[in-house]
Design a protein around this motif. Structure first.
Motif, short mmCIF file in Angstrom:
data_model
loop_
_atom_site.label_atom_id
_atom_site.label_comp_id
_atom_site.label_asym_id
_atom_site.label_seq_id
_atom_site.Cartn_x
_atom_site.Cartn_y
_atom_site.Cartn_z
N LEU A 311 16.60 14.89 -5.08
CA LEU A 311 15.98 13.82 -4.29
C LEU A 311 16.64 13.70 -2.92
CD1 LEU A 311 15.49 11.07 -7.02
CD2 LEU A 311 13.71 12.39 -5.89
N TRP A 312 17.97 13.82 -2.88
CA TRP A 312 18.66 13.76 -1.59
C TRP A 312 18.25 14.91 -0.68
CZ3 TRP A 312 22.57 17.42 -0.27
CH2 TRP A 312 23.12 17.21 1.00
N MET A 313 18.13 16.11 -1.26
CA MET A 313 17.69 17.25 -0.47
C MET A 313 16.30 17.04 0.10
SD MET A 313 19.07 20.45 -2.77
CE MET A 313 18.21 21.63 -1.71
N ALA A 314 15.40 16.53 -0.75
CA ALA A 314 14.03 16.29 -0.29
C ALA A 314 14.00 15.23 0.81
CB ALA A 314 13.16 15.86 -1.48
N TYR A 315 14.77 14.17 0.63
CA TYR A 315 14.82 13.11 1.65
C TYR A 315 15.36 13.65 2.97
CZ TYR A 315 16.35 8.86 4.03
OH TYR A 315 16.55 7.88 4.95
N GLY A 316 16.43 14.45 2.88
CA GLY A 316 16.99 15.00 4.10
C GLY A 316 16.05 15.94 4.82
N LEU A 317 15.30 16.75 4.07
CA LEU A 317 14.36 17.68 4.70
C LEU A 317 13.19 16.95 5.35
CD1 LEU A 317 14.30 20.52 2.00
CD2 LEU A 317 15.35 20.61 4.27
N LEU A 318 12.76 15.85 4.73
CA LEU A 318 11.60 15.11 5.26
C LEU A 318 11.96 14.24 6.45
CD1 LEU A 318 9.86 14.05 1.92
CD2 LEU A 318 9.08 15.78 3.54
N THR A 319 13.18 13.69 6.45
CA THR A 319 13.54 12.73 7.50
C THR A 319 14.57 13.27 8.47
OG1 THR A 319 15.34 11.76 6.19
CG2 THR A 319 13.13 10.86 5.86
N GLY A 320 15.27 14.33 8.07
CA GLY A 320 16.33 14.85 8.92
C GLY A 320 17.55 13.96 8.96
N ALA A 321 17.65 13.03 7.98
CA ALA A 321 18.76 12.08 7.99
C ALA A 321 20.07 12.71 7.57
CB ALA A 321 18.45 10.90 7.06
N GLY A 322 19.99 13.78 6.80
CA GLY A 322 21.21 14.45 6.35
C GLY A 322 21.95 13.65 5.29
N PHE A 323 23.20 13.98 5.13
CA PHE A 323 24.04 13.36 4.09
C PHE A 323 24.88 12.25 4.69
CE2 PHE A 323 27.58 12.88 1.25
CZ PHE A 323 27.04 13.11 -0.01
N GLY A 324 24.54 11.02 4.37
CA GLY A 324 25.37 9.89 4.80
C GLY A 324 25.19 9.58 6.28
N PRO A 325 26.23 9.03 6.93
CA PRO A 325 26.13 8.60 8.32
C PRO A 325 25.99 9.79 9.27
CG PRO A 325 28.38 8.42 7.54
CD PRO A 325 27.55 8.75 6.34
N ARG A 326 25.55 9.49 10.48
CA ARG A 326 25.37 10.54 11.49
C ARG A 326 26.74 11.04 11.98
NH1 ARG A 326 20.21 11.02 13.03
NH2 ARG A 326 18.77 9.35 12.49
N LEU A 327 26.72 12.25 12.51
CA LEU A 327 27.94 12.86 12.99
C LEU A 327 28.44 12.17 14.25
CD1 LEU A 327 26.86 16.57 12.57
CD2 LEU A 327 28.41 15.31 11.11
N PRO A 328 29.74 12.21 14.48
CA PRO A 328 30.26 11.66 15.75
C PRO A 328 29.66 12.38 16.94
CG PRO A 328 32.04 12.07 14.16
CD PRO A 328 30.80 12.66 13.58
N ALA A 329 29.46 11.63 18.01
CA ALA A 329 28.79 12.19 19.17
C ALA A 329 29.57 13.36 19.77
CB ALA A 329 28.60 11.09 20.24
N GLU A 330 30.91 13.31 19.72
CA GLU A 330 31.69 14.38 20.32
C GLU A 330 31.60 15.69 19.56
OE1 GLU A 330 34.38 11.76 17.78
OE2 GLU A 330 32.83 11.52 19.33
N LEU A 331 31.10 15.62 18.29
CA LEU A 331 30.96 16.84 17.49
C LEU A 331 29.55 17.39 17.54
CD1 LEU A 331 33.05 15.96 14.32
CD2 LEU A 331 33.74 17.33 16.29
N SER A 332 28.61 16.66 18.09
CA SER A 332 27.22 17.11 18.12
C SER A 332 26.97 18.02 19.34
CB SER A 332 26.30 15.91 18.16
OG SER A 332 26.54 15.14 19.29
#
Length: 332
Positions: A311-332
């Motif tokens: 379910l997490w994989m499907a949610y991530g693929l559909l929304t692009g939300a990924g796993f948990g919080p977003r990455l820090p801006a300096e790493l993107s």
């Protein structure tokens, strides 16, 4: 007296150790000679040597095994009661069977968790790839997105294992701040109480079967209960027996899982003069229920985890939300 060291043997090694000791005890082999042919993992060789030295010096098996680190506090408590009642071989055999069951169940759960764990790790590597290829993530951001969930899961696993080992190796009779929390948990709470009750009735039945008086056996059986609130409630049984009550009458004033079946078997055993056998029968019934629960957990826990990962994989693929919080801006 130095404090006992944590037990060094895993479940399978403990089962093998107690199987060997039971066979040697039934054959009438002296414990000093029986220990010469014991096989333990390399990390426990020093503990085995310590046990052999203490036994040669006149120490009893229960105390020496605890101090050496080969026995847990529960093992030592049961063996100390068995030494007093003369049923050492029976307790060795019971411990061997119990650890063998637990080793098989643990191995089954681990093997069934391999697939969802592999899928989770694969998903952690695959899900950020589109963002990496599209230039939305740097290499550092990709590695961070993969590694931090693994670090969090590893830390949670280490914490859970540490709490389990701390409870498993706690001295007999010691109270734990986790007792109330564990008992209130659904499914696991009742299972914890039933396991303690099974140990109580099993050890009490074995001691009575070996001819130990009830008033002498009850405190030893209560010491087997690791859950402090339950142990405190059952300590009142000894006082009730001293006042002339039967075991069934003393237990009827308590409230515990499986009370109806326990009282029925105990009343029958007291009326027919087969109380030890009735107690052991009840302990056997509880063991079967615990085995059934463990088997259900081994079957359904991996399925639930696998479904959660999918379910997490499907949610991530559909929304692009990924796993948990977003990455820090300096790493993107």
């Amino acid at each position: 007296m130095p404090s006992p060291r944590p037990a060094l043997l895993d479940l399978a090694a403990r089962a093998q150790l107690f199987t060997h000791l039971a066979a040697m005890e039934k054959a009438g082999v002296p414990v000093e000679r029986a220990l010469l042919s014991v096989q333990v993992p390399a990390r426990a060789k020093a503990a085995l040597a310590s046990l052999q030295t203490q036994i040669a010096g006149g120490s009893d098996m229960a105390s020496a095994g605890l101090r050496s680190g080969l026995f847990t506090p529960l093992d030592s408590t049961l063996l100390r009661a068995a030494q007093a009642s003369g049923c050492l071989a029976a307790i060795y055999q019971r411990l061997a069977e119990r650890y063998n069951h637990r080793a098989q169940q643990a191995a089954a759960i681990k093997s069934r968790l391999l697939m969802p764990a592999a899928v989770l790790v694969l998903a952690l590597f695959i899900q950020p790839l589109p963002a990496l290829v599209g230039g939305q993530l740097s290499i550092a951001g990709y590695l961070w997105g993969v590694l931090w969930p693994l670090l969090v899961l590893g830390a949670l696993y280490a914490l859970g294992r540490g709490l389990y080992l701390r409870r498993e190796h706690a001295p007999a009779g010691a109270a734990s701040p986790l007792d109330g929390l564990l008992a209130s948990m659904p499914i696991l709470g009742p299972a914890l109480l039933r396991r303690n009750l099974r140990d109580f009735f099993d050890s009490l039945g074995l001691m009575l079967e070996a001819g130990m008086p009830m008033l002498e056996a009850l405190p030893k059986a209560c010491a087997v209960i690791s859950h402090a609130p339950l142990r405190k409630r059952f300590s009142a049984v000894h006082l009730a027996i001293q006042r002339g009550h039967s075991l069934a009458q003393a237990l009827s004033a308590l409230d515990f899982p499986g009370q109806g079946l326990a009282l029925g078997l105990i009343r029958t055993g007291e009326a027919s003069g087969t109380l030890p056998a009735s107690l052991l029968n009840y302990a056997s019934v509880e063991s079967q229920k615990l085995d059934s629960l463990n088997e259900q957990l081994a079957t359904w826990l991996p399925r639930l985890l696998y479904a959660g990962v999918m379910l997490w994989m499907a949610y991530g693929l559909l929304t692009g939300a990924g796993f948990g919080p977003r990455l820090p801006a300096e790493l993107s």
